[in-house]
Design an enzyme around this catalytic site. Structure first.
Site, PDB file in Angstrom:
ATOM      1  N   HIS A  20      28.777  17.382  44.893  1.00 25.42           N
ATOM      2  CA  HIS A  20      30.080  18.313  45.723  1.00 25.42           C
ATOM      3  C   HIS A  20      31.431  18.492  44.665  1.00 25.42           C
ATOM      4  O   HIS A  20      31.611  17.284  43.866  1.00 25.42           O
ATOM      5  CB  HIS A  20      30.140  17.734  47.021  1.00 25.42           C
ATOM      6  CG  HIS A  20      30.867  16.529  46.931  1.00 25.42           C
ATOM      7  ND1 HIS A  20      30.340  15.365  47.947  1.00 25.42           N
ATOM      8  CD2 HIS A  20      31.935  16.031  46.526  1.00 25.42           C
ATOM      9  CE1 HIS A  20      31.248  14.207  47.789  1.00 25.42           C
ATOM     10  NE2 HIS A  20      32.316  14.696  46.976  1.00 25.42           N
ATOM     11  N   ASP A  53      26.357  13.637  44.704  1.00 28.04           N
ATOM     12  CA  ASP A  53      25.430  14.887  45.171  1.00 28.04           C
ATOM     13  C   ASP A  53      25.821  16.111  44.675  1.00 28.04           C
ATOM     14  O   ASP A  53      25.285  17.228  45.003  1.00 28.04           O
ATOM     15  CB  ASP A  53      25.409  14.911  46.686  1.00 28.04           C
ATOM     16  CG  ASP A  53      26.579  15.094  47.273  1.00 28.04           C
ATOM     17  OD1 ASP A  53      27.638  15.308  46.589  1.00 28.04           O
ATOM     18  OD2 ASP A  53      26.890  15.220  48.884  1.00 28.04           O
TER      19      ASP A  53
HETATM   20  C1  GLP Z   1      35.111  12.493  47.149  1.00 26.36           C
HETATM   21  C2  GLP Z   1      36.241  13.300  46.998  1.00 26.36           C
HETATM   22  C3  GLP Z   1      35.982  14.306  45.650  1.00 26.36           C
HETATM   23  C4  GLP Z   1      35.935  13.526  44.788  1.00 26.36           C
HETATM   24  C5  GLP Z   1      34.340  12.876  44.713  1.00 26.36           C
HETATM   25  C6  GLP Z   1      34.194  11.861  43.853  1.00 26.36           C
HETATM   26  O1  GLP Z   1      34.576  12.325  47.995  1.00 26.36           O
HETATM   27  N1  GLP Z   1      36.439  14.268  48.249  1.00 26.36           N
HETATM   28  O2  GLP Z   1      37.182  15.270  45.593  1.00 26.36           O
HETATM   29  O3  GLP Z   1      35.660  14.151  43.425  1.00 26.36           O
HETATM   30  O4  GLP Z   1      34.139  12.413  46.118  1.00 26.36           O
HETATM   31  O5  GLP Z   1      34.841  10.506  43.986  1.00 26.36           O
HETATM   32  P1  GLP Z   1      34.933   9.389  42.959  1.00 26.36           P
HETATM   33  O6  GLP Z   1      35.952   9.845  42.077  1.00 26.36           O
HETATM   34  O7  GLP Z   1      35.714   8.158  43.777  1.00 26.36           O
HETATM   35  O8  GLP Z   1      33.422   9.174  42.573  1.00 26.36           O
END
Ligand code: GLP
Length: 259
Positions: free
Chosen positions: A136, A134
């Site tokens: 973030h 999304d």
């Molecule tokens: C999580 C973490 C983030 C991370 C993101 C992506 O919720 N809090 O810091 O970058 O979501 O996660 P992933 O690398 O498992 O796709």
């Protein structure tokens, strides 16, 4: 902004590890901002390899993690503290490793103190970042202030669904987290964002080719003076200028390349 497109996640992770390793060799007492999630796992694996096989020394490094689930202590297997021990700190000791305290009783007090600790350490030299589907960064969900500092946030249903794979079901993912703010991240001297896989392609295009908006918190990084984005082909697939980014990177001198 420097945008690097690698063939796949494996190659992207090696490039990211090269960025971190170069800083640690050049400035052994550097301050690293670290991230969790699936994306950085192969980056940490390569750093462990460089430490064990090539003697890359982290013993003077200080680190600060981006975020932590509220309510999970460091011994909880899904805490980011446990993640960091498993993937890095148990094998690569650093001088001091800081994480937000998921069991903090005085949340605003703890968050202010975390910001203070970062400041007293001299500030973050290099902040590693993943990207939520999304848009973030850290746990700064859409709608986060782009000037925000470390604080409590409520996760969106989408993020709880994305992270359910670690917990079993979305209902078991904590609703609240502590996260560095977008403003905290923007204060880092160099930001390194990684995104791999088709699932991230839309968020990547919105963050780096769309308008700056708090609805896509990663888009704030367009204002960062030193941003490196490392993608694989799948995550780059919605970018309209991908050919240009490839063309630019292929013509860089060796010292500007992350190999
Ligand atoms: C999580 C973490 C983030 C991370 C993101 C992506 O919720 N809090 O810091 O970058 O979501 O996660 P992933 O690398 O498992 O796709």
């Amino acid at each position: 902004m420097e945008l690097v497109i690698k063939k796949d996640a494996g190659e992207g992770a090696l490039s990211a590890a090269a960025v971190l390793a170069r800083l640690v060799s050049q400035k052994p007492e550097c301050v690293l901002g670290l991230a969790t999630g699936g994306t950085p796992v192969p980056v940490y694996r390569e750093l462990v390899r460089r430490h064990q096989e090539e003697g890359l020394d982290f013993s003077r490094v200080t680190s600060f993690n981006l975020d932590e689930y509220l309510g999970l202590g460091p011994e909880h297997p899904q805490s980011y503290a446990a993640y960091m021990r498993e993937h890095l700190f148990d094998k690569v000791p650093v001088r001091a490793a800081h994480l937000p305290d998921g069991l903090a009783r005085d949340v605003p007090g703890f968050c202010a103190e975390y910001e203070d600790r970062i400041r007293r350490s001299g500030g973050i030299d290099l902040q590693l970042l993943g990207l939520g589907s999304d848009g973030h960064i850290g746990f700064n969900e859409p709608g986060s202030s782009l000037a925000s500092r470390t604080r409590i946030k409520t996760l969106t249903e989408r993020t709880r669904k994305d992270n359910a794979r670690y917990f079993g079901s979305p209902g078991e993912v904590p609703k609240h987290v502590l996260t560095m703010g977008v403003g905290t991240i923007m204060d880092s001297r160099h930001c390194l964002l990684l995104a791999f896989g088709e699932k991230k392609a839309k968020a990547v295009a919105e963050a780096f080719e769309g308008p700056v908006s708090h609805m896509v918190p990663a888009s704030a990084l367009q204002w960062h003076p030193q941003l490196t984005v490392i993608l694989d082909e799948a995550a780059a697939s919605h970018l309209t200028r991908a050919d240009y980014y490839r063309w630019v990177y292929d013509r860089k001198p060796d010292w500007q390349r992350w190999e």
